[in-house]
Design a protein around this motif. Sequence first.
Motif, PDB file in Angstrom:
ATOM      1  N   ILE A 170       4.676  -4.946   5.533  1.00 45.89           N
ATOM      2  CA  ILE A 170       3.787  -3.982   6.191  1.00 45.89           C
ATOM      3  C   ILE A 170       3.366  -4.573   7.689  1.00 45.89           C
ATOM      4  CG2 ILE A 170       1.469  -5.397   5.635  1.00 45.89           C
ATOM      5  CD1 ILE A 170       0.574  -2.307   4.836  1.00 45.89           C
ATOM      6  N   SER A 227      -3.798   6.959   1.841  1.00 44.42           N
ATOM      7  CA  SER A 227      -2.834   5.985   2.614  1.00 44.42           C
ATOM      8  C   SER A 227      -3.490   4.998   3.563  1.00 44.42           C
ATOM      9  CB  SER A 227      -1.586   6.646   2.605  1.00 44.42           C
ATOM     10  OG  SER A 227      -0.409   5.815   2.668  1.00 44.42           O
ATOM     11  N   ARG A 228      -2.712   4.830   4.779  1.00 39.91           N
ATOM     12  CA  ARG A 228      -3.130   3.937   5.943  1.00 39.91           C
ATOM     13  C   ARG A 228      -4.527   4.232   6.123  1.00 39.91           C
ATOM     14  NH1 ARG A 228       1.406   5.725   9.997  1.00 39.91           N
ATOM     15  NH2 ARG A 228       2.427   5.652   7.700  1.00 39.91           N
ATOM     16  N   ARG A 260       6.494  -3.688   9.905  1.00 31.76           N
ATOM     17  CA  ARG A 260       6.614  -2.354  10.003  1.00 31.76           C
ATOM     18  C   ARG A 260       5.804  -2.006  11.343  1.00 31.76           C
ATOM     19  NH1 ARG A 260       7.584   1.482   4.991  1.00 31.76           N
ATOM     20  NH2 ARG A 260       7.729   3.112   6.937  1.00 31.76           N
ATOM     21  N   PHE A 261       4.636  -2.344  11.003  1.00 27.85           N
ATOM     22  CA  PHE A 261       3.206  -1.862  11.512  1.00 27.85           C
ATOM     23  C   PHE A 261       2.762  -3.020  12.027  1.00 27.85           C
ATOM     24  CE2 PHE A 261       4.315   0.863   7.755  1.00 27.85           C
ATOM     25  CZ  PHE A 261       4.509   2.124   8.343  1.00 27.85           C
ATOM     26  N   GLU A 305       5.028  -2.785  -1.732  1.00 30.03           N
ATOM     27  CA  GLU A 305       4.803  -3.223  -0.349  1.00 30.03           C
ATOM     28  C   GLU A 305       4.319  -4.375  -0.230  1.00 30.03           C
ATOM     29  OE1 GLU A 305       2.641  -0.501   2.214  1.00 30.03           O
ATOM     30  OE2 GLU A 305       3.962  -1.283   3.931  1.00 30.03           O
ATOM     31  N   PHE A 341      -3.893  13.051   9.445  1.00 27.82           N
ATOM     32  CA  PHE A 341      -2.546  12.371  10.096  1.00 27.82           C
ATOM     33  C   PHE A 341      -2.123  13.250  11.367  1.00 27.82           C
ATOM     34  CE2 PHE A 341      -2.591  10.196   6.116  1.00 27.82           C
ATOM     35  CZ  PHE A 341      -1.864   8.845   6.387  1.00 27.82           C
ATOM     36  N   TRP A 392      -1.097  -2.902  13.011  1.00 32.34           N
ATOM     37  CA  TRP A 392      -2.215  -2.395  11.909  1.00 32.34           C
ATOM     38  C   TRP A 392      -3.369  -3.544  11.820  1.00 32.34           C
ATOM     39  CZ3 TRP A 392       0.276   0.745   7.393  1.00 32.34           C
ATOM     40  CH2 TRP A 392       0.603   2.006   7.920  1.00 32.34           C
ATOM     41  N   LYS A 405      -7.001   2.465   3.751  1.00 31.76           N
ATOM     42  CA  LYS A 405      -7.314   1.431   4.281  1.00 31.76           C
ATOM     43  C   LYS A 405      -8.417   1.339   5.039  1.00 31.76           C
ATOM     44  CE  LYS A 405      -2.073   0.756   4.625  1.00 31.76           C
ATOM     45  NZ  LYS A 405      -1.388   0.717   3.073  1.00 31.76           N
ATOM     46  N   SER A 431      -4.259   4.142  -1.127  1.00 33.04           N
ATOM     47  CA  SER A 431      -4.160   3.171  -0.162  1.00 33.04           C
ATOM     48  C   SER A 431      -3.294   1.824  -0.189  1.00 33.04           C
ATOM     49  CB  SER A 431      -5.523   2.574   0.282  1.00 33.04           C
ATOM     50  OG  SER A 431      -6.100   1.786  -0.910  1.00 33.04           O
ATOM     51  N   HIS A 444       2.855  10.050  -3.759  1.00 34.16           N
ATOM     52  CA  HIS A 444       1.919   9.574  -2.809  1.00 34.16           C
ATOM     53  C   HIS A 444       1.684  10.807  -1.921  1.00 34.16           C
ATOM     54  CE1 HIS A 444       0.599   6.652   0.164  1.00 34.16           C
ATOM     55  NE2 HIS A 444       1.274   7.306   1.075  1.00 34.16           N
ATOM     56  N   TRP A 488       5.328   1.993  -4.506  1.00 34.59           N
ATOM     57  CA  TRP A 488       5.192   1.545  -2.948  1.00 34.59           C
ATOM     58  C   TRP A 488       3.498   0.876  -2.878  1.00 34.59           C
ATOM     59  CZ3 TRP A 488       8.096  -1.118   0.139  1.00 34.59           C
ATOM     60  CH2 TRP A 488       7.878  -0.954   1.405  1.00 34.59           C
TER      61      TRP A 488
HETATM   62  C1  GCU Z   1       3.938   3.504   4.859  1.00 39.97           C
HETATM   63  C2  GCU Z   1       3.308   2.059   4.779  1.00 39.97           C
HETATM   64  C3  GCU Z   1       2.136   2.337   3.539  1.00 39.97           C
HETATM   65  C4  GCU Z   1       1.149   3.283   4.144  1.00 39.97           C
HETATM   66  C5  GCU Z   1       1.970   4.610   4.177  1.00 39.97           C
HETATM   67  C6  GCU Z   1       0.984   5.488   4.724  1.00 39.97           C
HETATM   68  O1  GCU Z   1       4.643   3.669   3.567  1.00 39.97           O
HETATM   69  O2  GCU Z   1       4.324   1.147   4.250  1.00 39.97           O
HETATM   70  O3  GCU Z   1       1.203   0.886   3.828  1.00 39.97           O
HETATM   71  O4  GCU Z   1       0.095   3.353   3.324  1.00 39.97           O
HETATM   72  O5  GCU Z   1       2.944   4.486   5.125  1.00 39.97           O
HETATM   73  O6  GCU Z   1       0.073   5.761   5.688  1.00 39.97           O
HETATM   74  O7  GCU Z   1       1.361   7.059   4.315  1.00 39.97           O
END
Ligand code: GCU
Length: 411
Positions: A294, A251-252, A297-298, A289, A125, A301, A255, A275, A392, A342
């Motif tokens: 999602i 997480s993202r 906010r994003f 979520e 990240f 994506w 995905k 994820s 998380h 979440w």
């Molecule tokens: C946010 C988002 C999630 C994602 C997360 C991350 O919480 O809502 O969908 O997985 O960020 O990437 O840490």
Amino acid sequence: LFFISMSISKAQTNYTESEVPFFEVPNPLTTFKGETISTNTAWEKSRRPELHAFFRENVYGRVPENLKIDSYNILEQDHNALNGKAKRTQVELTFTKNNKELSFTILLYLPKHVKNTAVFLGYNFYGNHTITEDESVIISTAWTDNNKEFGIENNTLTAASRGKRTNRWAIDKIIDAGYGLATIYYGEVDPDKNDFSDGIHHLLYGENQNQPKPDEWGSIAAWAWGLSKAMDYFETNPEIEATKVIAFGHSRLGKAALWAGANDQRFAGVISNNSGCGGAAMSKRKYGETLAVINQRFPHWFCTNFKQYNNNEEALVVDQHQLLALIAPRPLYVASAEEDRWADPRGEFLSAKYASSVYELYGKKGIGDMEMPSTNLPIHNTVAYHIRTGKHDVTDYDWEQYIKWANIHLR
Ligand code: GCU
């Protein structure tokens, strides 16, 4: 404003299992026309392609053109990294198109005592230099989100954040177990902001185009693409066993790893760490979520087509367990964390469970039970799952499980 909109969406968040709506789980083994799939040949011939096309055109978006690596450049190499037990390579891949250029750098550690190394590949990240204290890791100049904890201002990475994410990368355990580790700063492939003028997207625009078409890639698909390009490079590197590369992501970025594994069958396996929504978790449960949240906010994506399912999950003819099924028969690990509501741990588990019928067509063992295993009691079948205590995050516990499972299914 951010906090106001956050609290509104969080206030509407469902965290009560009994309030999960009833829905019919789309059957991986029934085609859109209603035909039953009973062999892996039929799966590969008709069902897999139609599901893959659906996710490509309606969820993540298609890649407009498959760019090849223009050149790769070893920026730095050290045969005695990590106290002499690993070889470190920093290699930059460059892509050019329409007089535009994009480069990203892979940081690679390979154990010295192993030949033809299997590798875990995953994005980070906040830059490659955050995953280790190793002073030689080059600091990315790509855009980044500001972050007080990491001392990041002006969207620029500095040495202040060196080693700040070592807790998420059990490098010693990975190398000692005989695996390599490759990582890339995801912001070099596509900066994580709602702006399509940068990253890989803009290299591939047609005339007068300044954002992807409704069925074209969002950022998750761009990140997935980057993992495949790293794989292109691995295939040229004789020290790496390219048939044993596992895509990993949290997480993202989990995905993105799942979508990379679904698209690119060269990946030997996939690990989805927490994820959640749009990753391993089932959208129709609307727990934690949701798609509307999602996509709001994003917005960058997923592809634009996916937004038609905001507050309209009922209309989806697929769910995320079918994304997981696209990875079959290759090993797949879905991991959740107890406090990470979440991301809907139960929805992640059920996804792995419902993907298992496809694995069974290949004689592979998936998740048999409808009941979630107890906390910290992993299932290490070809389809693997655990829910650990805590939040998380990516922890040593997670990596210990991934290594154990890889030892069973990759060696
Ligand atoms: C946010 C988002 C999630 C994602 C997360 C991350 O919480 O809502 O969908 O997985 O960020 O990437 O840490």
